[in-house]
Design a protein around this motif. Structure first.
Motif, mmCIF file in Angstrom:
data_model
loop_
_atom_site.group_PDB
_atom_site.id
_atom_site.type_symbol
_atom_site.label_atom_id
_atom_site.label_comp_id
_atom_site.label_asym_id
_atom_site.label_seq_id
_atom_site.Cartn_x
_atom_site.Cartn_y
_atom_site.Cartn_z
ATOM 1 N N GLY A 85 -46.813 18.367 -45.258
ATOM 2 C CA GLY A 85 -47.095 19.413 -46.532
ATOM 3 C C GLY A 85 -48.327 20.178 -46.365
ATOM 4 O O GLY A 85 -48.387 21.130 -47.260
ATOM 5 N N GLU A 122 -52.775 21.476 -53.535
ATOM 6 C CA GLU A 122 -51.545 20.752 -53.643
ATOM 7 C C GLU A 122 -50.448 21.092 -52.501
ATOM 8 O O GLU A 122 -49.739 20.282 -51.808
ATOM 9 C CB GLU A 122 -50.597 20.739 -54.843
ATOM 10 C CG GLU A 122 -49.625 19.845 -55.054
ATOM 11 C CD GLU A 122 -49.052 19.659 -56.487
ATOM 12 O OE1 GLU A 122 -47.840 19.272 -56.550
ATOM 13 O OE2 GLU A 122 -49.589 20.004 -57.427
ATOM 14 N N HIS A 123 -50.447 22.291 -52.466
ATOM 15 C CA HIS A 123 -49.584 22.923 -51.374
ATOM 16 C C HIS A 123 -50.182 23.889 -50.132
ATOM 17 O O HIS A 123 -49.528 24.855 -49.629
ATOM 18 C CB HIS A 123 -48.174 23.739 -51.921
ATOM 19 C CG HIS A 123 -47.439 22.906 -52.825
ATOM 20 N ND1 HIS A 123 -46.778 21.636 -52.346
ATOM 21 C CD2 HIS A 123 -47.468 23.074 -54.160
ATOM 22 C CE1 HIS A 123 -46.170 21.367 -53.348
ATOM 23 N NE2 HIS A 123 -46.531 22.175 -54.422
ATOM 24 N N ALA A 157 -50.403 13.663 -53.842
ATOM 25 C CA ALA A 157 -49.480 15.051 -53.893
ATOM 26 C C ALA A 157 -48.221 14.990 -53.205
ATOM 27 O O ALA A 157 -47.300 15.991 -53.263
ATOM 28 C CB ALA A 157 -50.218 16.312 -53.448
ATOM 29 N N ASP A 159 -45.568 13.165 -53.590
ATOM 30 C CA ASP A 159 -44.448 12.858 -54.440
ATOM 31 C C ASP A 159 -44.036 14.129 -55.411
ATOM 32 O O ASP A 159 -43.337 14.005 -56.309
ATOM 33 C CB ASP A 159 -44.523 11.393 -55.127
ATOM 34 C CG ASP A 159 -45.855 11.514 -56.052
ATOM 35 O OD1 ASP A 159 -46.475 12.316 -56.185
ATOM 36 O OD2 ASP A 159 -45.988 10.366 -56.779
ATOM 37 N N GLY A 160 -45.091 14.892 -55.371
ATOM 38 C CA GLY A 160 -44.822 16.419 -56.115
ATOM 39 C C GLY A 160 -45.801 16.311 -57.376
ATOM 40 O O GLY A 160 -45.404 17.191 -58.142
ATOM 41 N N LEU A 161 -46.232 15.324 -57.543
ATOM 42 C CA LEU A 161 -47.303 15.114 -59.054
ATOM 43 C C LEU A 161 -48.501 14.654 -58.555
ATOM 44 O O LEU A 161 -48.500 13.542 -58.125
ATOM 45 C CB LEU A 161 -46.164 14.466 -59.754
ATOM 46 C CG LEU A 161 -46.983 14.260 -61.156
ATOM 47 C CD1 LEU A 161 -46.884 15.776 -61.960
ATOM 48 C CD2 LEU A 161 -46.098 13.534 -62.128
#
Length: 252
Positions: A85, A122-123, A157, A159-161
């Motif tokens: 990611g 996060e990204h 991060a 798991d997207g949260l």
């Protein structure tokens, strides 16, 4: 076929690896199997990530290996999927400033500058202060490891949260969330009366910071974490494996 064609990571020379082990205190007590896993993870990190020094900083190959190893310590049991990611590690010479802005409920824009020693987008990239990395290496049992802290955010991060809970099997995730929330609430309450807590007060900022700070203690002061928050310590030992600073079990 694509896997076969993909270029493999360049192996770290055994002499260079020994120098890295000598430079990073947490590596010296690793069992051979975990040492081999960490070496493979560091090779993968150096293959996949671009390490970019900024602000006039220069990093030689040995220093880049140290950064790779520190970032991979939390992945010893989790594995290389923890590298997914993102693609870049930015390294400042020392603490750096970051511009912040926030629009409150009344629609008013607030802007300010933060001084940071690490950051995990996060990204986006992971960001570290080299001076603070060196300080962590000089005092490996002081309760701090900025690289571990920021890598905990990267795991969080996945798991997207970013909420203080990394991706885990469902039953474990439920128990983790309950135990961490209870410990976080108790710690925040205790700070109202305890001016000198054994755990860094920054852990009370948010659940995600609580997870990241406790991750630092797992690697750099595991006895303190186990004494202060035994349930949290047990979860982190399961996630990360035995802390390199824990006494080795006697061979029977």
């Amino acid at each position: 076929m694509l896997r076969l064609l993909r270029r493999r990571p360049t192996p770290i020379d055994p002499t260079a690896w020994q120098h890295t082990r000598d430079a990073v205190p947490w590596l010296r007590a690793l069992e051979p199997a975990r040492d081999a896993r960490l070496k493979a993870l560091a090779e993968r990190f150096l293959h996949q990530k671009t390490i970019t020094p900024v602000g006039g900083l220069l990093l030689d190959a040995a220093q880049q290996r140290i950064l790779a190893v520190l970032c991979c310590l939390p992945l010893l049991e989790f594995g290389e999927q923890g590298l997914h990611g993102w693609s870049q590690l930015l390294v400042y010479p020392a603490a750096f400033r970051a511009h912040r802005s926030h629009v409150d409920a009344a629609g008013v824009l607030h802007e300010w500058e933060d001084e940071l020693i690490g950051e995990a987008w996060e990204h986006g990239p992971l960001v570290l202060s080299w001076a603070d990395v060196e300080a962590d290496l000089a005092e490996p049992d002081a309760g701090f490891c900025v690289a571990v802290h920021e890598m905990a955010h990267k795991l969080d991060a996945l798991d997207g949260l970013m909420d203080g809970t990394p991706p885990l099997p469902r039953a474990w995730q439920r128990q983790w969330a309950a135990d961490f929330q209870q410990a976080f609430d108790a710690f925040a309450t205790r700070l109202d009366v305890d001016a000198t807590p054994r755990i860094d007060p920054y852990a009370a900022e948010a659940p995600e910071e609580f997870f990241a700070v406790c991750s630092e203690y797992h690697f750099s002061a595991p006895a303190v974490l186990a004494a202060e928050m035994p349930a949290v310590a047990a979860h982190l030992r399961r996630l990360y494996g035995r802390s390199p600073l824990e006494p080795a079990l006697p061979v029977i």
